[in-house]
Design a protein around this motif. Structure first.
Motif, PDB file in Angstrom:
ATOM      1  N   ALA A 324       0.815  -1.226   0.000  1.00 46.97           N
ATOM      2  CA  ALA A 324       0.000   0.000   0.000  1.00 46.97           C
ATOM      3  C   ALA A 324       0.842   1.267   0.000  1.00 46.97           C
ATOM      4  CB  ALA A 324      -0.919  -0.001   1.227  1.00 46.97           C
ATOM      5  N   GLY A 325       2.160   1.111   0.073  1.00 47.17           N
ATOM      6  CA  GLY A 325       3.010   2.304   0.076  1.00 47.17           C
ATOM      7  C   GLY A 325       3.988   2.337   1.244  1.00 47.17           C
ATOM      8  N   GLY A 326       3.866   1.359   2.139  1.00 45.56           N
ATOM      9  CA  GLY A 326       4.813   1.258   3.244  1.00 45.56           C
ATOM     10  C   GLY A 326       4.690   2.392   4.242  1.00 45.56           C
ATOM     11  N   GLY A 328       6.274   5.067   4.419  1.00 42.33           N
ATOM     12  CA  GLY A 328       6.317   6.389   3.797  1.00 42.33           C
ATOM     13  C   GLY A 328       4.923   6.953   3.584  1.00 42.33           C
ATOM     14  N   ALA A 329       3.982   6.092   3.225  1.00 40.90           N
ATOM     15  CA  ALA A 329       2.605   6.559   3.012  1.00 40.90           C
ATOM     16  C   ALA A 329       2.011   7.089   4.317  1.00 40.90           C
ATOM     17  CB  ALA A 329       1.747   5.418   2.464  1.00 40.90           C
ATOM     18  N   VAL A 330       2.359   6.447   5.434  1.00 44.10           N
ATOM     19  CA  VAL A 330       1.880   6.903   6.752  1.00 44.10           C
ATOM     20  C   VAL A 330       2.557   8.229   7.109  1.00 44.10           C
ATOM     21  CG1 VAL A 330       1.663   6.294   9.186  1.00 44.10           C
ATOM     22  CG2 VAL A 330       1.570   4.492   7.440  1.00 44.10           C
ATOM     23  N   LEU A 331       3.868   8.296   6.877  1.00 44.53           N
ATOM     24  CA  LEU A 331       4.617   9.513   7.222  1.00 44.53           C
ATOM     25  C   LEU A 331       4.101  10.713   6.428  1.00 44.53           C
ATOM     26  CD1 LEU A 331       8.194   7.946   7.340  1.00 44.53           C
ATOM     27  CD2 LEU A 331       6.953   8.885   9.298  1.00 44.53           C
ATOM     28  N   ARG A 332       3.732  10.471   5.179  1.00 46.76           N
ATOM     29  CA  ARG A 332       3.245  11.597   4.360  1.00 46.76           C
ATOM     30  C   ARG A 332       1.926  12.133   4.913  1.00 46.76           C
ATOM     31  NH1 ARG A 332       5.122   8.277   0.260  1.00 46.76           N
ATOM     32  NH2 ARG A 332       3.045   7.647  -0.403  1.00 46.76           N
ATOM     33  N   GLU A 333       1.065  11.220   5.392  1.00 47.67           N
ATOM     34  CA  GLU A 333      -0.200  11.677   5.984  1.00 47.67           C
ATOM     35  C   GLU A 333       0.045  12.461   7.268  1.00 47.67           C
ATOM     36  OE1 GLU A 333      -3.223  11.566   4.679  1.00 47.67           O
ATOM     37  OE2 GLU A 333      -2.250  10.685   2.924  1.00 47.67           O
ATOM     38  N   TRP A 360       2.321   7.057  -4.269  1.00 45.98           N
ATOM     39  CA  TRP A 360       1.365   5.956  -4.326  1.00 45.98           C
ATOM     40  C   TRP A 360       0.910   5.550  -2.916  1.00 45.98           C
ATOM     41  CZ3 TRP A 360      -2.245   3.004  -6.064  1.00 45.98           C
ATOM     42  CH2 TRP A 360      -2.487   1.754  -5.487  1.00 45.98           C
ATOM     43  N   VAL A 361      -0.379   5.385  -2.778  1.00 48.62           N
ATOM     44  CA  VAL A 361      -0.915   4.860  -1.520  1.00 48.62           C
ATOM     45  C   VAL A 361      -2.217   4.121  -1.815  1.00 48.62           C
ATOM     46  CG1 VAL A 361      -2.023   7.094  -1.043  1.00 48.62           C
ATOM     47  CG2 VAL A 361      -1.727   5.468   0.811  1.00 48.62           C
ATOM     48  N   VAL A 366      -3.986   2.405   4.101  1.00 54.44           N
ATOM     49  CA  VAL A 366      -3.520   3.633   4.766  1.00 54.44           C
ATOM     50  C   VAL A 366      -4.553   4.735   4.503  1.00 54.44           C
ATOM     51  CG1 VAL A 366      -1.682   5.338   4.968  1.00 54.44           C
ATOM     52  CG2 VAL A 366      -1.120   2.950   4.470  1.00 54.44           C
ATOM     53  N   LYS A 367      -5.234   5.151   5.526  1.00 54.65           N
ATOM     54  CA  LYS A 367      -6.334   6.119   5.382  1.00 54.65           C
ATOM     55  C   LYS A 367      -5.788   7.548   5.341  1.00 54.65           C
ATOM     56  CE  LYS A 367      -9.138   2.683   5.856  1.00 54.65           C
ATOM     57  NZ  LYS A 367      -9.812   2.119   4.676  1.00 54.65           N
ATOM     58  N   PRO A 368      -6.547   8.449   4.730  1.00 53.32           N
ATOM     59  CA  PRO A 368      -6.116   9.856   4.734  1.00 53.32           C
ATOM     60  C   PRO A 368      -6.256  10.476   6.124  1.00 53.32           C
ATOM     61  CG  PRO A 368      -8.185   9.595   3.515  1.00 53.32           C
ATOM     62  CD  PRO A 368      -7.776   8.232   3.970  1.00 53.32           C
ATOM     63  N   PHE A 369      -5.437  11.491   6.375  1.00 53.39           N
ATOM     64  CA  PHE A 369      -5.418  12.126   7.694  1.00 53.39           C
ATOM     65  C   PHE A 369      -6.806  12.663   8.071  1.00 53.39           C
ATOM     66  CE2 PHE A 369      -4.691  15.613  10.672  1.00 53.39           C
ATOM     67  CZ  PHE A 369      -3.806  15.028  11.563  1.00 53.39           C
TER      68      PHE A 369
END
Ligand code: FES
Length: 572
Positions: A324-326, A328-333, A360-361, A366-369
């Motif tokens: 799902a983006g690892g 990094g996807a969480v950190l970006r949110e 990519w997510v 990984v849900k949006p903030f």
């Protein structure tokens, strides 16, 4: 030039009273391993190899070590692997927790005593990554944390299974009489089907995520499955990076700071991570003089949503997070909440790293903030007359219907007492009661095992009861689910209020108020306190004695007091 200014094998010479002789002897003995003079002149990268026949989670260690070596050689270094203590979670008695500090000391001392310019430390199973991070923080030589990676889930009878949330779910069904012996025997062979660590957001996956969030593991590497080719590429990249660090050092003390620890806490909350990670992160931070205040945890928890839909909080597995983006996807949110100026082992700041990443997510995982999986963070600290120095509840994996309750107490005075009575038909217990376990904390003689997930008494489980309020000074597996208050401090074995609880007392839990209180009059508590005796004596020798004399309470990470660095005032 002092020995510490030299590189590779010329560092930290064995003392024979003649440094030229020491180097000559070291090189001649190194040549017995077949190395040329040219190889022995290169920067040395130590590789902490924690493969062990007693650690199934590290089954892929040999190929990871080979891949790290490949990266080191390609970048112009000399890779030298060395063994340390390895802790396989289910193979250790009384619990791996007792030996985390031993592994950290082993790691620290071998990093310091052996001649290396930088290191790659390979860990994965629950206590190994905390131990390695603690050790590298104290040794403070340039180092990269490499994770062994999570297991893949397995398909079984049309259902995905993965250690270890499903282990507990099926065991609960077995105890409730819904899965027979033949069924549980078949499931036993299908829960852990590949190399790697537990497949859910348990302690191992949480600590892997925190290693990346702290900046000690290379970006994007926390969630790569153990059996994925990307895991080997991450190992190769870690080896390459270690050679660069040998030439241009960035030390753990430049990476693990008050700000990066706070970033890691945010990530812990957003991933619905393990309660154990609070203890481990506190211990890691304590090695660089950073304190974690449980009141601050509550502030962060109220402002950090759970973003990741992974077991035990949600439904997916770690391999899904990677796809799902690892992390990094969480950190970006989380970006608006993070300290982006923190340095990472890659040489980039966290902000530079996030700027450079593709976007990519998979929103299924990984849900949006602004549309999170849960609005508030997964963990909260409770305080009150039962836990003056704090306790932890994983609210994201608990039943909110039990959060504002007062209950009659059923007490078990030890793990042996629990095992002897929990399933007896005559146990006086009702579904609304609070189960209390005493003497399972750091100094209890059991070394704070993952016993806080007290089983539902069998007669209640068979009647359909799935959750009860359970309270102890123990820990809980990161893969478990339930309304479970853990890490009560001070623990019962040092005479904390938990030791004074008796059958029939009442306890009030209010997650909203962050309180847990023992509703017993002070004069009665005084009377009980006067009768209290420590449950165990300090062992007479060996590591068990050192452990008992030196281990701290949960709010200090259960580290040994003499290994923590005094807290420094935090610079803003
Ligand atoms: Fe090693 Fe779960 S048993 S990570």
């Amino acid at each position: 030039m002092g020995a510490d200014k030299k590189i590779g094998l010329a560092r930290g010479l064995t003392n024979y009273g003649d440094s030229d002789f020491s180097l000559y002897l070291r090189r001649s003995f190194a040549k017995s391993m077949g190395f040329s003079s040219e190889m022995l002149a290169k920067p040395v990268i130590g590789i902490a190899d924690t493969g062990s026949g007693f650690n199934n989670c590290h089954r892929n260690m040999p190929e990871l070590v080979e891949a790290v070596k490949r990266g080191v050689l390609a970048a112009g270094g000399l890779p030298l692997a060395f063994p340390t203590v390895s802790l396989g979670e289910v193979f250790l008695s009384p619990t791996s927790m007792m030996f985390r500090n031993l592994m950290s000391m082993d790691t620290e001392e071998m990093l310091r005593a052996q001649p290396m310019d930088a290191a790659v430390l390979i860990g994965g199973c629950d206590k190994t990554v905390p131990a390695q991070l603690m050790g590298m923080a104290s040794a403070d030589i340039p180092a990269v944390q490499l994770i062994v990676g999570p297991m893949m889930p397995n398909m079984f009878h049309g259902e995905r299974l993965g250690a270890c949330t499903d282990c507990r779910r099926f065991w609960g069904m077995h105890r409730a009489g819904k899965v027979d012996q033949a069924g549980i025997d078949e499931i036993e062979g299908n829960l852990a089907a590949t190399a790697g660590t537990c497949a859910v957001m348990g302690t191992a996956s949480t600590m892997a995520s925190l290693a990346e969030a702290l900046g000690m593991a290379l970006p994007g590497t926390a969630a790569i499955p153990a059996v994925h080719a990307d895991r080997l590429r991450a190992a190769e990249a870690s080896g390459r990076r270690a050679v660069e660090l040998a030439k241009n050092p960035i030390r753990p003390s430049q990476i693990i700071t008050g700000k990066s620890v706070e970033n890691a806490l945010r990530v812990l909350l957003a991933i619905g991570g393990s309660t154990n990670a609070i203890v481990h992160l506190t211990a890691i931070a304590g090695r660089v003089g950073v304190n974690i205040d449980l009141n601050r945890l509550n502030v962060l928890s109220d402002t950090t949503p759970v973003l990741v839909d992974l077991k035990p909080t949600g439904q997916h597995y770690m391999s899904d997070l990677y796809a799902a983006g690892g992390l990094g996807a969480v950190l970006r949110e989380l970006r608006p909440l993070l300290h982006l100026d923190c340095m990472t082992v890659s040489g980039q700041t966290l902000g530079e790293r996030l700027d450079a990443e593709p976007g990519w997510v998979d929103r299924g995982v990984v849900k949006p903030f602004d549309a999170p999986y849960q609005k508030e963070g997964g963990l909260v600290a409770l305080f009150g007359s039962l836990a003056p120095n704090g306790a932890i509840l994983k609210r994201s994996a608990a039943d909110p219907g039990l959060f504002e309750r007062e209950g009659r107490v059923v007490v078990f005075t030890s793990l042996d007492d629990l095992a002897a009575r929990i399933d007896t038909p005559e146990l006086d217990v009702q579904p609304d009661d609070f189960l209390v376990l005493q003497n399972a904390g750091p100094k209890s003689g059991y070394a704070m095992p993952e016993a806080g997930y007290l089983p539902i008494p069998q007669k209640l489980a068979r009647a359909g009861v799935k959750d009860m309020v359970r309270i102890s000074d123990a820990r809980m597996s990161g893969t478990a689910f339930g309304t479970i208050v853990l890490h009560v401090s001070p623990e019962a074995a040092v005479g904390g209020p938990l030791a004074l609880v008796r059958d029939g007392d009442r306890i009030r839990l209010s997650v909203r108020e962050r309180r847990i209180d023992l509703l017993v009059a002070e004069d009665e508590l005084q009377r009980r306190r006067a009768q209290w005796k420590p449950p165990v004596e300090t062992p007479s020798r060996g590591y068990a004695r050192l452990y008992m004399q030196s281990v701290t309470q949960a709010e200090h990470g259960c580290d040994f007091a003499f290994l923590r660095r005094p807290a420094a005032p935090e610079k803003s």
